[in-house]
Enzyme design. Structure first.
Site, short mmCIF file in Angstrom:
data_model
loop_
_atom_site.label_atom_id
_atom_site.label_comp_id
_atom_site.label_asym_id
_atom_site.label_seq_id
_atom_site.Cartn_x
_atom_site.Cartn_y
_atom_site.Cartn_z
N GLY A 96 0.82 -1.20 0.00
CA GLY A 96 0.00 0.00 0.00
C GLY A 96 0.85 1.26 0.00
O GLY A 96 2.03 1.24 0.35
N CYS A 97 0.23 2.36 -0.42
CA CYS A 97 0.89 3.67 -0.43
C CYS A 97 -0.17 4.73 -0.16
O CYS A 97 -1.19 4.44 0.45
CB CYS A 97 1.62 3.91 -1.75
SG CYS A 97 0.54 4.07 -3.18
N GLN A 98 0.03 5.93 -0.64
CA GLN A 98 -0.90 7.03 -0.40
C GLN A 98 -2.20 6.84 -1.20
O GLN A 98 -3.28 6.97 -0.67
CB GLN A 98 -0.24 8.36 -0.76
CG GLN A 98 -1.08 9.57 -0.51
CD GLN A 98 -1.22 9.92 0.95
OE1 GLN A 98 -0.60 9.33 1.82
NE2 GLN A 98 -2.05 10.89 1.24
#
Length: 164
Positions: A96-98
């Protein structure tokens, strides 16, 4: 048109399977799912915005770094750093990221390097927050000026009403 924040972006989905944040949360908290959560945001993003899971239960390897000039550069050691933190390339990993874009690129790189069970959390942190899922904020480290909050004076009680 861009998908809503709660929907996965299926761009390149053959190379990087995406799961929505509800399914991602279930994979992370389910002991049967056995997925490790790999957050590819920068340390600065984590400090400012918080972690999706308890920091001790997740991994953080930035996929990109922000240069002093403000541009982004890919972490040339990303795959090697991830490999050093996992037990094998068979270990299930949820990335996951932003917003889901960097994590999709990270998934593609990991799959190209032979990682077999990699999934992208579509929508990323923004979708997680949009769904009202908890975010864990790191505690300030005493003496760390960047994370110390200035003490705030207590809020005074309201003035007594003059009406009798």
């Amino acid at each position: 048109m861009a998908p809503p924040p709660h929907e996965p972006d299926n761009c390149g989905s053959e190379a990087a399977p995406a799961v929505d944040v509800t399914a991602a949360r279930d994979l992370i908290i389910s002991s049967a799912g056995g997925h490790r959560y790999l957050d590819v945001r920068t340390e600065e993003e984590l400090a400012k915005l918080g972690h999706l899971v308890e920091p001790q239960n997740s991994l953080n390897v930035p996929y990109m770094f922000i240069t002093p000039e403000g541009s982004r550069v890919k972490n040339a050691q990303f795959v090697e750093q991830v490999a050093s933190l996992l037990t094998s390339k068979e270990e299930p990993v949820l990335v996951g990221c932003q917003s889901g874009k960097r994590s999709e690129l990270a998934c593609i790189d990991l799959q190209a390097a032979g990682f077999k069970k990699v999934k992208n959390m579509g929508g990323g942190y923004l979708a997680w927050v949009h769904h009202g899922f908890p975010v864990h904020h790191p505690l300030p480290v005493p003496g760390d000026m960047e994370h110390d909050a200035s003490p705030r004076p207590p809020t005074p009680p309201p003035a007594p009403s003059s009406q009798a």
